[in-house]
Design a protein around this motif. Structure first.
Motif, mmCIF file in Angstrom:
data_model
loop_
_atom_site.group_PDB
_atom_site.id
_atom_site.type_symbol
_atom_site.label_atom_id
_atom_site.label_comp_id
_atom_site.label_asym_id
_atom_site.label_seq_id
_atom_site.Cartn_x
_atom_site.Cartn_y
_atom_site.Cartn_z
ATOM 1 N N GLY A 124 0.769 -1.237 0.000
ATOM 2 C CA GLY A 124 0.000 0.000 0.000
ATOM 3 C C GLY A 124 0.799 1.284 0.000
ATOM 4 N N LYS A 125 2.142 1.188 -0.007
ATOM 5 C CA LYS A 125 2.969 2.404 0.090
ATOM 6 C C LYS A 125 2.707 3.364 -1.075
ATOM 7 N N THR A 126 2.738 2.815 -2.273
ATOM 8 C CA THR A 126 2.635 3.682 -3.447
ATOM 9 C C THR A 126 1.250 4.306 -3.549
ATOM 10 N N THR A 127 0.213 3.527 -3.286
ATOM 11 C CA THR A 127 -1.142 4.081 -3.335
ATOM 12 C C THR A 127 -1.313 5.173 -2.290
ATOM 13 N N THR A 128 -0.839 4.923 -1.075
ATOM 14 C CA THR A 128 -0.959 5.924 -0.013
ATOM 15 C C THR A 128 -0.159 7.171 -0.354
ATOM 16 N N LYS A 129 1.041 6.974 -0.898
ATOM 17 C CA LYS A 129 1.859 8.110 -1.322
ATOM 18 C C LYS A 129 1.141 8.955 -2.361
ATOM 19 N N ASP A 130 0.539 8.284 -3.352
ATOM 20 C CA ASP A 130 -0.172 9.017 -4.405
ATOM 21 C C ASP A 130 -1.361 9.788 -3.844
ATOM 22 N N LEU A 131 -2.123 9.153 -2.963
ATOM 23 C CA LEU A 131 -3.281 9.813 -2.363
ATOM 24 C C LEU A 131 -2.857 11.035 -1.554
ATOM 25 N N ALA A 306 -3.635 8.093 4.395
ATOM 26 C CA ALA A 306 -3.415 9.374 3.722
ATOM 27 C C ALA A 306 -4.163 10.494 4.428
ATOM 28 N N ALA A 307 -5.382 10.198 4.864
ATOM 29 C CA ALA A 307 -6.175 11.215 5.570
ATOM 30 C C ALA A 307 -5.496 11.610 6.879
ATOM 31 N N ALA A 308 -4.997 10.629 7.621
ATOM 32 C CA ALA A 308 -4.363 10.916 8.910
ATOM 33 C C ALA A 308 -3.095 11.737 8.716
ATOM 34 N N ALA A 309 -2.286 11.391 7.710
ATOM 35 C CA ALA A 309 -1.053 12.135 7.458
ATOM 36 C C ALA A 309 -1.348 13.558 7.004
#
Length: 487
Positions: A124-131, A306-309
């Protein structure tokens, strides 16, 4: 990019200057084919090639300086302008660390700040990074990795794209051993650290899942007292990392964990397989709803991370929810959906694979495929070490129990998956083994029918993402016969 003269590069990297001290590169590349006017070419030694063999090509393309481990002479016998170091990759890291320091100092002098967010996890790193990058870009200049640049070469290359106008720097961090993430964190000094999950990917290289957890937690250990640690409370190993950081801890959950500050209330998926939920952020801001355009309920955790970050970076809740609802997959081969004109649907999720992501993709295939014929085209999950046969066997069993209509297993490294599916009761043409992607292509081209839903999933180097691309192309039209009888 932060401007460094050749003399500064030599000083920062503890290298020897063999060039005009005033040369100031405009970009950094590690591939000679990507060199342009004014590039610094890093001649690193790779697994299959030595970058020193391509120095001349880099200069032909416009490079003005090389960061190298030995001098390289041109056709005229004169050495190309260089900074000579013991290890070109480590020298890249030193240069990247100095770039981050200079950006922070420049922004601080202007009364502003650079916010660095590090993201790690087994999936999930790349998806989270993109979001996350998609959210932050609306609030300031944002630099994030291209594709999955997440290692000792990719992270510096991402940093070199940042400048003094960069407000947010998003860094994806991967590792294949203890100490790797600590090295990357020391390089970029993150303010916010996100740990998504601890899975079995690379378990063979790490020597077990517990060592993977130890490595992922290095990101949180590197955070300052003033930082924020974003952790997935639905993963017990990640939840246990709260004791490893001095930073403020913000937990997220897609599964109703009571201690979470960020959570998905009433999670669901729509008819297209897109996650939907009410987003709860610290402070209880009401009426935040996320209706994602990503495919698969497993993305709920990535959306929450992503929302939390973003919230920790100061972005208002309504803007977070709106951005998450508008974004599609930004990187290729990650639950990438293609509708062929003939009615065949392709889901290409073959950029990478591990047992966790394989199970999630298969569940999504089963959920989306109700009333349709479903195909799972699966290749090997690599780097699982001694657990490889057991994990592939479990996936084969899952395919049958999910009632996937057809299974195509590609490559000998995945044969245990095929054998387990047969043993579980998938017989005849329900389950087929193909030695090569070309063999699988011929089968699929001949047997796919309108309405079929096809998932492609494998580790990157297996190459099924390219097979998925080939199948996603519409079939060639049948040539007109002009009234002639066919034999």
């Amino acid at each position: 990019m932060i401007a460094f003269t050749a003399a500064e590069i030599a000083e920062i990297t503890h290298g020897r200057l063999d060039a005009d001290a005033g040369i100031t590169p405009a970009s950094v590349v590690t591939d000679s084919r990507e060199a342009t006017a004014g590039s610094l070419y890093v001649a690193k030694r790779g697994e299959h090639a030595d970058g020193h063999d391509f120095v001349a090509a880099a200069f032909d393309n416009g490079a003005t300086l090389v960061l190298a481990e030995r001098a390289v002479a041109g056709p005229d016998g004169v050495n190309f302008p260089a900074v000579l170091v013991q290890d070109a990759v480590l020298a890249m890291g030193k240069l990247a660390a100095e770039a981050v320091r200079r950006i922070r100092a420049a922004r601080l002098a202007e009364g502003d700040a650079l916010t660095v967010i590090g993201i790690t996890g087994s999936a999930g790193k790349t998806t989270t990074k993109d979001l996350l990058a998609g959210i932050l870009a609306r609030h300031g200049s944002t630099v994030a990795p291209q594709g999955s640049y997440n290692g000792e070469v990719g992270v510096p290359l991402t940093v070199f794209r940042a400048g003094t106008d960069t407000r947010y720097l998003v860094i994806e961090m991967g590792a294949t051993g203890i100490g790797h993430i600590r090295y990357l964190a020391d390089m970029v000094t993150p303010d916010i650290g996100v740990v998504l999950c601890v899975g079995t990917a690379h378990a063979g290289e790490f020597g077990g899942v517990e060592n993977i957890a130890r490595a992922k937690g290095e990101l949180l250990e590197a955070l300052p007292d003033t930082g924020t640690a974003i952790i997935n409370l639905d993963d017990d190993r990640v939840a246990a990392m709260r004791a490893r950081t001095r930073a403020t801890v913000v937990g997220f959950t897609a599964d109703g964990h009571r201690e979470a500050a960020v959570l998905a209330a009433r999670p669901d998926t729509n008819a297209l397989g897109n996650p939907e939920f009410d987003l709860i952020l610290p402070g209880g801001e009401p009426d935040l709803h996320v209706s994602s355009r990503l495919i698969g309920s497993h993305h709920t955790g990535n959306l929450l991370a992503a929302a939390a970050a973003a919230f920790a970076a100061g972005i208002p809740g309504p803007e977070i929810a709106a951005s998450l609802s508008s974004q599609t997959a930004a990187s290729r081969w990650r639950m990438e959906r293609t509708e062929r004109p003939d009615g065949v649907t392709i889901i290409n999720d073959a950029y990478n694979a591990n047992p966790e992501s394989m199970r999630a993709a298969l569940r999504t295939l089963a959920d989306l495929g109700r009333g349709r014929r479903t195909w799972a085209v699966l290749g090997a999950m690599l780097e699982l070490g001694p657990d490889s046969i057991r994990e592939h066997t479990a996936v084969g069993t899952q395919v049958v129990r999910l009632n996937i209509s057809r299974l195509v297993v590609v490559g000998r490294e995945a044969r245990a998956l095929y054998v387990s599916a047969v043993q579980e009761g998938s017989w005849g043409d329900e389950c087929v083994f193909a030695e090569t992607p070309d063999e699988a292509y011929e089968l699929l081209s001949a047997e796919l029918e309108p309405g079929d839903l096809v998932l492609f999933k494998s580790s990157n180097s297996v190459g099924l993402r390219h097979l998925g691309d080939r199948i996603a192309l519409p079939p060639a039209p049948v040539p007109a016969t002009e009234g002639r009888e066919l034999p």
